[in-house]
Structures are given as structure tokens and as C-alpha cells.
Scaffold this active site. Structure first.
Site, PDB file in Angstrom:
ATOM      1  CB  ALA A  13      -1.044  -0.041   1.240  1.00  0.00           C
ATOM      2  CD  GLN A  15       6.510   7.637  -2.089  1.00  0.00           C
ATOM      3  OE1 GLN A  15       6.364   8.627  -3.253  1.00  0.00           O
ATOM      4  NE2 GLN A  15       7.803   7.589  -1.780  1.00  0.00           N
ATOM      5  N   GLY A  17       4.714   0.568  -3.906  1.00  0.00           N
ATOM      6  CA  GLY A  17       3.706  -0.451  -4.632  1.00  0.00           C
ATOM      7  C   GLY A  17       2.640   0.043  -5.360  1.00  0.00           C
ATOM      8  NE  ARG A  92      19.461   6.410   8.436  1.00  0.00           N
ATOM      9  CZ  ARG A  92      20.624   5.949   8.908  1.00  0.00           C
ATOM     10  NH1 ARG A  92      20.914   6.378  10.305  1.00  0.00           N
ATOM     11  NH2 ARG A  92      21.266   4.934   8.433  1.00  0.00           N
ATOM     12  CD  GLN A 112       8.662  -9.141   5.558  1.00  0.00           C
ATOM     13  OE1 GLN A 112       9.377  -8.868   4.633  1.00  0.00           O
ATOM     14  NE2 GLN A 112       7.639  -8.280   5.835  1.00  0.00           N
ATOM     15  CB  VAL A 129      12.758  -2.663  -2.816  1.00  0.00           C
ATOM     16  CG1 VAL A 129      12.609  -1.283  -3.056  1.00  0.00           C
ATOM     17  CG2 VAL A 129      12.696  -3.388  -4.021  1.00  0.00           C
ATOM     18  N   GLY A 130      13.352  -2.623   0.309  1.00  0.00           N
ATOM     19  CA  GLY A 130      13.347  -1.848   1.458  1.00  0.00           C
ATOM     20  C   GLY A 130      14.598  -1.544   2.221  1.00  0.00           C
ATOM     21  CG  ASN A 131      16.760   1.775   1.501  1.00  0.00           C
ATOM     22  OD1 ASN A 131      17.649   1.058   0.823  1.00  0.00           O
ATOM     23  ND2 ASN A 131      16.370   2.854   0.834  1.00  0.00           N
ATOM     24  CG  ASP A 159      21.654   2.753  -6.416  1.00  0.00           C
ATOM     25  OD1 ASP A 159      21.454   3.871  -5.984  1.00  0.00           O
ATOM     26  OD2 ASP A 159      21.497   1.814  -5.738  1.00  0.00           O
ATOM     27  CG  HIS A 187      20.383   1.408  -2.306  1.00  0.00           C
ATOM     28  ND1 HIS A 187      20.284   2.062  -3.499  1.00  0.00           N
ATOM     29  CD2 HIS A 187      19.244   1.754  -1.611  1.00  0.00           C
ATOM     30  CE1 HIS A 187      19.304   3.185  -3.168  1.00  0.00           C
ATOM     31  NE2 HIS A 187      18.740   2.836  -1.969  1.00  0.00           N
TER      32      HIS A 187
HETATM   33  P1  NAX Z   1       6.374   3.893   2.040  1.00  0.00           P
HETATM   34  O1  NAX Z   1       6.380   4.240   3.396  1.00  0.00           O
HETATM   35  O2  NAX Z   1       5.313   4.749   1.159  1.00  0.00           O
HETATM   36  O3  NAX Z   1       5.701   2.499   1.953  1.00  0.00           O
HETATM   37  C1  NAX Z   1       6.223   1.411   2.676  1.00  0.00           C
HETATM   38  C2  NAX Z   1       4.922   0.490   3.042  1.00  0.00           C
HETATM   39  O4  NAX Z   1       5.574  -0.675   3.769  1.00  0.00           O
HETATM   40  C3  NAX Z   1       3.927   1.280   3.903  1.00  0.00           C
HETATM   41  O5  NAX Z   1       2.683   1.009   3.522  1.00  0.00           O
HETATM   42  C4  NAX Z   1       3.932   0.302   5.315  1.00  0.00           C
HETATM   43  O6  NAX Z   1       2.722   0.260   5.858  1.00  0.00           O
HETATM   44  C5  NAX Z   1       4.269  -0.962   4.695  1.00  0.00           C
HETATM   45  N1  NAX Z   1       5.191  -1.687   5.807  1.00  0.00           N
HETATM   46  C6  NAX Z   1       5.954  -1.299   6.926  1.00  0.00           C
HETATM   47  N2  NAX Z   1       6.118  -2.611   7.276  1.00  0.00           N
HETATM   48  C7  NAX Z   1       5.596  -3.555   7.130  1.00  0.00           C
HETATM   49  C8  NAX Z   1       5.855  -5.108   7.325  1.00  0.00           C
HETATM   50  N3  NAX Z   1       6.468  -5.538   8.429  1.00  0.00           N
HETATM   51  N4  NAX Z   1       5.394  -5.744   6.324  1.00  0.00           N
HETATM   52  C9  NAX Z   1       4.483  -5.369   5.361  1.00  0.00           C
HETATM   53  N5  NAX Z   1       4.380  -3.979   5.016  1.00  0.00           N
HETATM   54  C10 NAX Z   1       4.993  -3.297   5.924  1.00  0.00           C
HETATM   55  O7  NAX Z   1       7.669   3.631   1.271  1.00  0.00           O
HETATM   56  P2  NAX Z   1       8.136   3.591  -0.085  1.00  0.00           P
HETATM   57  O8  NAX Z   1       8.466   4.763  -0.666  1.00  0.00           O
HETATM   58  O9  NAX Z   1       7.134   2.743  -1.001  1.00  0.00           O
HETATM   59  O10 NAX Z   1       9.576   3.002   0.131  1.00  0.00           O
HETATM   60  C11 NAX Z   1       9.552   1.412   0.458  1.00  0.00           C
HETATM   61  C12 NAX Z   1      11.103   1.170   0.902  1.00  0.00           C
HETATM   62  O11 NAX Z   1      11.809   1.331  -0.307  1.00  0.00           O
HETATM   63  C13 NAX Z   1      11.817   2.226   1.909  1.00  0.00           C
HETATM   64  O12 NAX Z   1      12.400   1.663   2.691  1.00  0.00           O
HETATM   65  C14 NAX Z   1      12.650   2.964   0.908  1.00  0.00           C
HETATM   66  O13 NAX Z   1      13.822   3.553   1.752  1.00  0.00           O
HETATM   67  C15 NAX Z   1      13.342   1.837   0.146  1.00  0.00           C
HETATM   68  N6  NAX Z   1      13.679   2.471  -1.089  1.00  0.00           N
HETATM   69  C16 NAX Z   1      14.761   1.674  -1.852  1.00  0.00           C
HETATM   70  C17 NAX Z   1      15.383   2.221  -2.992  1.00  0.00           C
HETATM   71  C18 NAX Z   1      16.525   1.236  -3.609  1.00  0.00           C
HETATM   72  O14 NAX Z   1      17.031   1.480  -4.303  1.00  0.00           O
HETATM   73  N7  NAX Z   1      16.690  -0.165  -2.784  1.00  0.00           N
HETATM   74  C19 NAX Z   1      14.958   3.218  -3.801  1.00  0.00           C
HETATM   75  C20 NAX Z   1      13.780   3.679  -3.364  1.00  0.00           C
HETATM   76  C21 NAX Z   1      13.031   3.601  -1.945  1.00  0.00           C
HETATM   77  O15 NAX Z   1      13.682   4.723  -1.217  1.00  0.00           O
END
Ligand code: NAX
Length: 327
Positions: A13, A15, A17, A92, A112, A129-131, A159, A187
Site C-alpha cells: 500500500a 508509494q 507499491g 530512518r 519474513q 528493496v526496503g532500506n 542506482d 545501496h
Molecule cells: P512507503 O512508506 O510509502 O511504503 C512502505 C509500506 O510498507 C507502507 O505502506 C507500510 O505500511 C508497509 N510496511 C511497513 N512495515 C511492513 C511490514 N512489516 N510488512 C509489510 N508491509 C510493511 O515507502 P516507499 O516509498 O514505498 O519505500 C519503501 C522502501 O523502499 C523504503 O524502505 C525505502 O527506503 C526503500 N527504497 C529503496 C530503494 C532502493 O534503491 N533499494 C529506492 C527507493 C526507496 O527509497
């Protein structure tokens, strides 16, 4: 027609996604002949918003979208998953130390990893993907002992795409003219966007740009692009991150073109002197769902210094998550 495959997406849900799911369902990731079942994971408070996203997915009437499942339980969302894109993470917050950040993400990526270990397809391909993506991938991997460590990867493709686009702009060439740029390492701002092997229409990239620009403008521009997007847009990269995730999974699943490389964060096997086991950006070729590191590249002293610095940062992150008992 092909049988549908199961694609799990966490943080569905959010950004990223919101862009990613529609690209997967339209066939951009696995091909225009491959039906998909989306298995979406969110935290409980986000399930309502996720239901809205699912309404929109259905409203697209995508021919390839065979089904959509949503859950707040990884054991449900990862069941028989062939692909898992782990996007949801703990961002962060101001004043957070690296240890706090890694600890908070351990609370997400350890369970997970355990759930993937128990219920995912034995051939699941995992992209984090998540940082902090590389170390989150390490945590998930280390908690999934029954899966091959090589099944866990981290995204450095955004990148890489940024590095290609910046070079294309500078040399006034189309992105398709650019080959074999490499992203080494983490990353993070220590990543090394390496042009030493890159070509532009077959000409070595470093013959076309001056060394000063490469070292003092290009490298930091690529490494700090994420911050520049936040500054301009007021929100972090989302559509470009989703597009990079599509590229990473597509190339892994369907293979790279002859003579071309991409970069993926993968477990180091010790190649290029990178400590074994770190999830580190390497140049890879892919074929038949497998990746292999491009071997035999010359490493200059300049490259060596950059490659070691980003490895050092990943080693420190690994030490930190070991201390926390996460790996
Ligand atoms: P958002 O905060 O818009 O969305 C993250 C979603 O994850 C939220 O809807 C939240 O409810 C959900 N979530 C949190 N904990 C969860 C869990 N335990 N199980 C399932 N869902 C969970 O962030 P968004 O902009 O979509 O970015 C997501 C991640 O990508 C961030 O960690 C961000 O730092 C990372 N990124 C990584 C990049 C890369 O190149 N590797 C670049 C883009 C982005 O910054």
C-alpha cells in the site's frame, strides 16, 4: 497458455507499491504471456488502504492478473510464492542511529525470512528493496536456512539506471548506447558507480568524459540522487524505484542480452576480494533464472579504494546485526 505464477509484494500500500503492482500485473516484469497472482502483504493498519489499491488493480481489467490475495500475515502472503519483492521497511527517523535502524528492520526481515523459509516455493526469487536493502536482504537470507543463499538479492538497479541516464545525458547519447556500467557495493552513498568498463556506442566512456568530472561530479551525483529527488519532490523516489525493481526481476527471470551486464546486490562468493557472504552490488550476467558474476575485470587502485570502502560499510552493518542476534 502458461500457468499463473505467484508474486508476493510487501509494503504493497506504499508509494512504490502503487506503481509496482500495476507494472507487474500488466506483464512488464515476467512477460506479456505470463499470468500472475499477486499476494500482497501489509501491516494491519494499512489493509484498508491496500483494499483500495486492489479495487484499482481490478478496475484495470489486466488480462494477465489471475488473482489478488491480501494479508497482514507473511505466512499467507508468501505461501508458494515464486517471486517475493520485499518493499515494506522501517524508514530512518530523525535522530535514529544505524543500530536502531537495523534493529527496527530486523523486526521485519527476520520473521519474513523465516516465513519464506517455511512456505515459499523452493525456487523463490527474493528481491529486497526496503532500506537498508543489502543488510535487510542478509537478515532475511540468514533466517531462511532451507533456501539457497543465492535466492536473496538486494536492489542496486535504481542506482544503475541513474548511472546510465547521467552518462547518457553527459555524452548526448541515447540510454541504449550505454553498456556495462557497474554499481559495486551498498545501496547507500558509499556505492561505487564504475565507468571503467562502460562504453558509449562502443567507445570507452572514460575516453569521452574528463576524469575530474567523473570523480567529483558524476559519482556523487549518482550516489546522492535519492536525496535530490526528496528535495525536489518532497517524497522519495517511487515510480523510478518500482521501475528498477521490475528491471531487476525481469533480467533475473528472463536473462540479460548477449554481451550485456546488469548490477545486482548478491551474496559475495569472495570475487574481487569482497568478503564472502556480504550482499554486495556486482556486475552479473543472467541466464535461465540464474546469475553469475562477471569475472576477470581489471580493478584500478581508484576502483579498489571505492570497492573496499563500500564493503567496509557493509561489514560494519553485518557486525551490527550480528550483535543484535538477527543473523
Ligand atoms: P512507503 O512508506 O510509502 O511504503 C512502505 C509500506 O510498507 C507502507 O505502506 C507500510 O505500511 C508497509 N510496511 C511497513 N512495515 C511492513 C511490514 N512489516 N510488512 C509489510 N508491509 C510493511 O515507502 P516507499 O516509498 O514505498 O519505500 C519503501 C522502501 O523502499 C523504503 O524502505 C525505502 O527506503 C526503500 N527504497 C529503496 C530503494 C532502493 O534503491 N533499494 C529506492 C527507493 C526507496 O527509497
Amino acid at each position: 497458455t502458461k500457468q499463473p505464477v505467484r508474486v508476493a509484494v510487501t509494503g504493497a500500500a506504499g508509494q512504490i507499491g502503487y506503481s509496482l503492482l500495476f507494472r507487474i500485473a500488466s506483464g512488464d516484469m515476467l512477460g506479456k504471456d505470463q499470468p500472475v497472482i499477486l499476494q500482497l502483504l501489509e501491516i494491519t493498519p494499512a489493509l484498508k488502504a491496500l483494499a483500495g489499491v486492489v479495487m484499482e488493480l481490478r478496475d484495470c481489467a489486466f488480462p494477465l492478473l489471475a488473482d489478488v490475495i491480501t494479508s497482514d500475515d507473511p505466512m499467507v502472503a508468501f505461501k508458494d510464492a515464486d517471486y517475493a519483492l520485499l518493499v515494506g521497511a522501517m524508514p530512518r527517523k530523525a535522530g535514529m542511529e544505524r543500530g536502531d535502524l537495523l534493529g527496527a528492520n530486523g523486526g521485519i526481515f527476520k520473521p519474513q525470512g523465516e516465513a519464506l523459509n517455511k512456505v515459499a516455493s523452493r525456487d523463490v526469487k527474493v528481491l529486497v528493496v526496503g532500506n537498508p536493502a543489502n543488510t535487510n536482504a542478509l537478515i532475511a537470507q540468514q533466517n531462511a536456512p532451507d533456501l539457497d543463499p543465492k535466492q536473496f538479492t538486494a536492489m542496486v538497479r535504481l542506482d544503475l539506471n541513474r548511472a546510465i541516464s547521467q552518462l547518457a545525458e553527459k555524452t548526448d547519447a541515447p540510454v541504449t548506447a550505454i553498456k556495462n556500467v557497474i554499481i559495486w557495493g551498498n545501496h547507500s552513498s558509499t556505492q561505487y558507480p564504475d565507468l571503467s568498463q562502460a562504453t558509449v556506442n562502443g567507445t570507452p566512456a572514460l575516453d569521452l568524459v574528463d576524469r575530474e568530472w567523473y570523480e567529483t561530479t558524476y559519482i556523487p551525483t549518482v550516489a546522492k540522487r535519492g536525496a535530490a529527488i526528496i528535495e525536489a519532490r518532497g517524497a522519495s523516489s517511487a515510480a523510478s524505484a518500482a521501475s528498477a525493481a521490475i528491471d531487476h526481476m525481469r533480467d533475473w527471470a528472463l536473462g540479460t542480452a548477449e554481451g550485456e551486464w546488469v548490477s545486482m546486490g548478491i551474496p559475495s562468493d569472495g570475487s574481487y576480494g569482497i568478503p564472502e557472504g556480504l550482499i554486495y552490488g556486482f556486475p552479473v550476467r543472467t541466464h535461465g533464472g540464474q546469475y553469475e558474476i562477471v569475472q576477470g575485470l581489471d580493478v584500478s587502485d581508484f576502483s579498489r579504494g571505492k570497492m573496499d570502502a563500500t564493503a567496509q560499510e557493509l561489514t560494519e552493518e553485518r557486525d551490527e546485526v550480528r550483535k543484535l542476534g538477527l543473523v
